[in-house]
Write a protein that holds these residues in place. Structure first.
Motif, PDB file in Angstrom:
ATOM      1  N   ALA A 150       3.112  82.167  64.479  1.00  0.00           N
ATOM      2  CA  ALA A 150       1.756  81.623  64.445  1.00  0.00           C
ATOM      3  C   ALA A 150       1.351  81.043  65.800  1.00  0.00           C
ATOM      4  CB  ALA A 150       1.652  80.562  63.355  1.00  0.00           C
ATOM      5  N   ILE A 151       2.287  80.375  66.465  1.00  0.00           N
ATOM      6  CA  ILE A 151       1.997  79.821  67.799  1.00  0.00           C
ATOM      7  C   ILE A 151       1.677  80.948  68.776  1.00  0.00           C
ATOM      8  CG2 ILE A 151       3.016  78.628  69.774  1.00  0.00           C
ATOM      9  CD1 ILE A 151       4.654  76.982  67.697  1.00  0.00           C
ATOM     10  N   LEU A 167       6.330  73.589  69.697  1.00  0.00           N
ATOM     11  CA  LEU A 167       7.441  72.895  69.054  1.00  0.00           C
ATOM     12  C   LEU A 167       8.220  72.110  70.088  1.00  0.00           C
ATOM     13  CD1 LEU A 167       8.614  75.963  67.013  1.00  0.00           C
ATOM     14  CD2 LEU A 167       7.962  73.820  65.921  1.00  0.00           C
ATOM     15  N   PHE A 168       8.741  70.955  69.676  1.00  0.00           N
ATOM     16  CA  PHE A 168       9.626  70.225  70.579  1.00  0.00           C
ATOM     17  C   PHE A 168      10.629  69.418  69.772  1.00  0.00           C
ATOM     18  CE2 PHE A 168       6.121  67.345  69.758  1.00  0.00           C
ATOM     19  CZ  PHE A 168       6.682  66.077  69.728  1.00  0.00           C
ATOM     20  N   TYR A 169      11.679  68.988  70.434  1.00  0.00           N
ATOM     21  CA  TYR A 169      12.801  68.288  69.813  1.00  0.00           C
ATOM     22  C   TYR A 169      12.930  66.913  70.457  1.00  0.00           C
ATOM     23  CZ  TYR A 169      17.665  67.564  68.278  1.00  0.00           C
ATOM     24  OH  TYR A 169      18.807  67.077  67.722  1.00  0.00           O
ATOM     25  N   ALA A 170      13.014  65.859  69.639  1.00  0.00           N
ATOM     26  CA  ALA A 170      13.114  64.509  70.184  1.00  0.00           C
ATOM     27  C   ALA A 170      13.912  63.616  69.244  1.00  0.00           C
ATOM     28  CB  ALA A 170      11.723  63.917  70.395  1.00  0.00           C
ATOM     29  N   PRO A 225      13.734  80.218  58.623  1.00  0.00           N
ATOM     30  CA  PRO A 225      12.497  80.784  58.060  1.00  0.00           C
ATOM     31  C   PRO A 225      11.253  80.018  58.501  1.00  0.00           C
ATOM     32  CG  PRO A 225      14.202  80.604  56.380  1.00  0.00           C
ATOM     33  CD  PRO A 225      14.702  79.843  57.572  1.00  0.00           C
ATOM     34  N   LEU A 226      11.357  78.705  58.541  1.00  0.00           N
ATOM     35  CA  LEU A 226      10.239  77.865  58.978  1.00  0.00           C
ATOM     36  C   LEU A 226       9.915  78.126  60.444  1.00  0.00           C
ATOM     37  CD1 LEU A 226       8.354  75.536  58.084  1.00  0.00           C
ATOM     38  CD2 LEU A 226      10.121  73.951  58.855  1.00  0.00           C
ATOM     39  N   PHE A 227      10.964  78.175  61.274  1.00  0.00           N
ATOM     40  CA  PHE A 227      10.776  78.444  62.698  1.00  0.00           C
ATOM     41  C   PHE A 227      10.123  79.814  62.913  1.00  0.00           C
ATOM     42  CE2 PHE A 227      13.341  74.832  63.542  1.00  0.00           C
ATOM     43  CZ  PHE A 227      13.170  74.521  64.883  1.00  0.00           C
ATOM     44  N   ALA A 274       6.512  66.453  61.656  1.00  0.00           N
ATOM     45  CA  ALA A 274       7.969  66.614  61.607  1.00  0.00           C
ATOM     46  C   ALA A 274       8.303  67.827  60.742  1.00  0.00           C
ATOM     47  CB  ALA A 274       8.615  65.360  61.028  1.00  0.00           C
ATOM     48  N   LEU A 275       9.135  68.722  61.271  1.00  0.00           N
ATOM     49  CA  LEU A 275       9.437  69.943  60.535  1.00  0.00           C
ATOM     50  C   LEU A 275      10.201  69.664  59.239  1.00  0.00           C
ATOM     51  CD1 LEU A 275       8.417  71.308  63.118  1.00  0.00           C
ATOM     52  CD2 LEU A 275      10.274  72.967  62.866  1.00  0.00           C
ATOM     53  N   ASP A 276      11.044  68.621  59.242  1.00  0.00           N
ATOM     54  CA  ASP A 276      11.816  68.339  58.035  1.00  0.00           C
ATOM     55  C   ASP A 276      10.950  67.780  56.908  1.00  0.00           C
ATOM     56  OD1 ASP A 276      11.884  66.012  59.968  1.00  0.00           O
ATOM     57  OD2 ASP A 276      12.659  65.005  58.182  1.00  0.00           O
ATOM     58  N   LYS A 277       9.682  67.447  57.207  1.00  0.00           N
ATOM     59  CA  LYS A 277       8.769  66.976  56.164  1.00  0.00           C
ATOM     60  C   LYS A 277       7.854  68.093  55.658  1.00  0.00           C
ATOM     61  CE  LYS A 277       8.681  62.148  57.660  1.00  0.00           C
ATOM     62  NZ  LYS A 277       7.819  60.994  58.018  1.00  0.00           N
ATOM     63  N   MET A 278       7.990  69.279  56.255  1.00  0.00           N
ATOM     64  CA  MET A 278       7.211  70.426  55.797  1.00  0.00           C
ATOM     65  C   MET A 278       7.923  71.072  54.610  1.00  0.00           C
ATOM     66  SD  MET A 278       5.927  72.333  59.271  1.00  0.00           S
ATOM     67  CE  MET A 278       5.044  71.434  60.562  1.00  0.00           C
ATOM     68  N   ARG A 279       7.222  71.182  53.491  1.00  0.00           N
ATOM     69  CA  ARG A 279       7.820  71.785  52.296  1.00  0.00           C
ATOM     70  C   ARG A 279       7.531  73.281  52.215  1.00  0.00           C
ATOM     71  NH1 ARG A 279      10.464  68.452  53.243  1.00  0.00           N
ATOM     72  NH2 ARG A 279      10.486  66.318  52.452  1.00  0.00           N
TER      73      ARG A 279
END
Length: 221
Positions: A50-51, A79-82, A42-44, A102-107
């Motif tokens: 939006a991007i 978006l990128f992965y690292a 859902p976040l993606f 960081a996406l995991d910090k987005m609520r």
């Protein structure tokens, strides 16, 4: 024209999806990162839309655990992965500066119906992802020179750990490796994993930090 998929030779690869979606991948993490992407679907979905549409989004972002999430409006770029995590490069409208989130910090993520113009002259090229150790794509590129003992040198002769890496064999059996990277803070922590088989040569500030940290460890034994 052309393919929507591109891979680059090397241990780290980049995958480009239609013009707006950039992913950094290491081969060993390929399955893991897509499993994570599915969990964050859902976040993606909101961010990718939006991007693509250049739409401003409002996010609730929790910088650290045990703190309240902050609301802020951002202009999402890519978006990128690292190193095991997904990140979004965006312009924070509050600070008017480029930031990595960081996406995991987005609520939460909410599309606002407001749009932005891409500032290409200030855009951090996606290609920088390949030069960066970790998420700090906006950090300066630094040359780090380190020497590694005979016990571990094969790992550097056989593998490129960063995009710009050069190896020189020394007469005493050690090797000298030059790394040109962005994100030296995280790179330093990676170098710690090679103790006691590593010596930092350059930059001097990093060598001094390394020595101080080792001394702290010895003092705590």
């Amino acid at each position: 024209g052309g393919s929507h998929y591109q891979s680059r030779i090397g241990e780290r690869e980049s995958f480009i999806f239609p013009a707006f979606f950039r992913v950094r991948i290491s081969r060993k993490d390929t399955l893991k990162e897509f499993e994570t992407a599915i969990k964050m679907a859902p976040l993606f979905r909101e961010l990718i839309f939006a991007i693509k549409e250049k739409e401003i989004v409002e996010i609730e972002y929790q910088k650290r655990q045990n703190t309240q999430p902050e609301k802020r409006e951002i202009e999402p770029y890519y978006l990128f992965y690292a190193l095991g995590f997904w990140y979004l490069l965006a312009r924070c409208r509050r600070s008017d500066k480029m930031r990595t989130f960081a996406l995991d910090k987005m609520r939460s993520v909410r599309r606002t119906g407001k749009y932005f113009i891409l500032r290409k002259e200030e855009m951090i090229p996606p290609e920088r992802v390949e030069e960066t150790f970790g998420p700090s794509v906006d950090s300066p590129k630094v040359e780090v020179i380190a020497r590694f003992s005979p016990e571990v040198k094969e790992y550097f002769l056989r593998k490129k750990w960063v995009k710009e890496q050069a190896v020189k064999e020394l007469e005493n059996g050690w090797i000298e490796v030059s790394f040109k990277v962005r994100g030296i803070g995280i790179f330093k922590k990676w170098l710690y994993s090679w103790i006691p088989h590593v010596r930092i040569i350059k930059p001097e500030t990093l060598r001094e930090e390394f020595e101080r940290d080792l001394q702290k460890v010895l003092n705590n034994l």
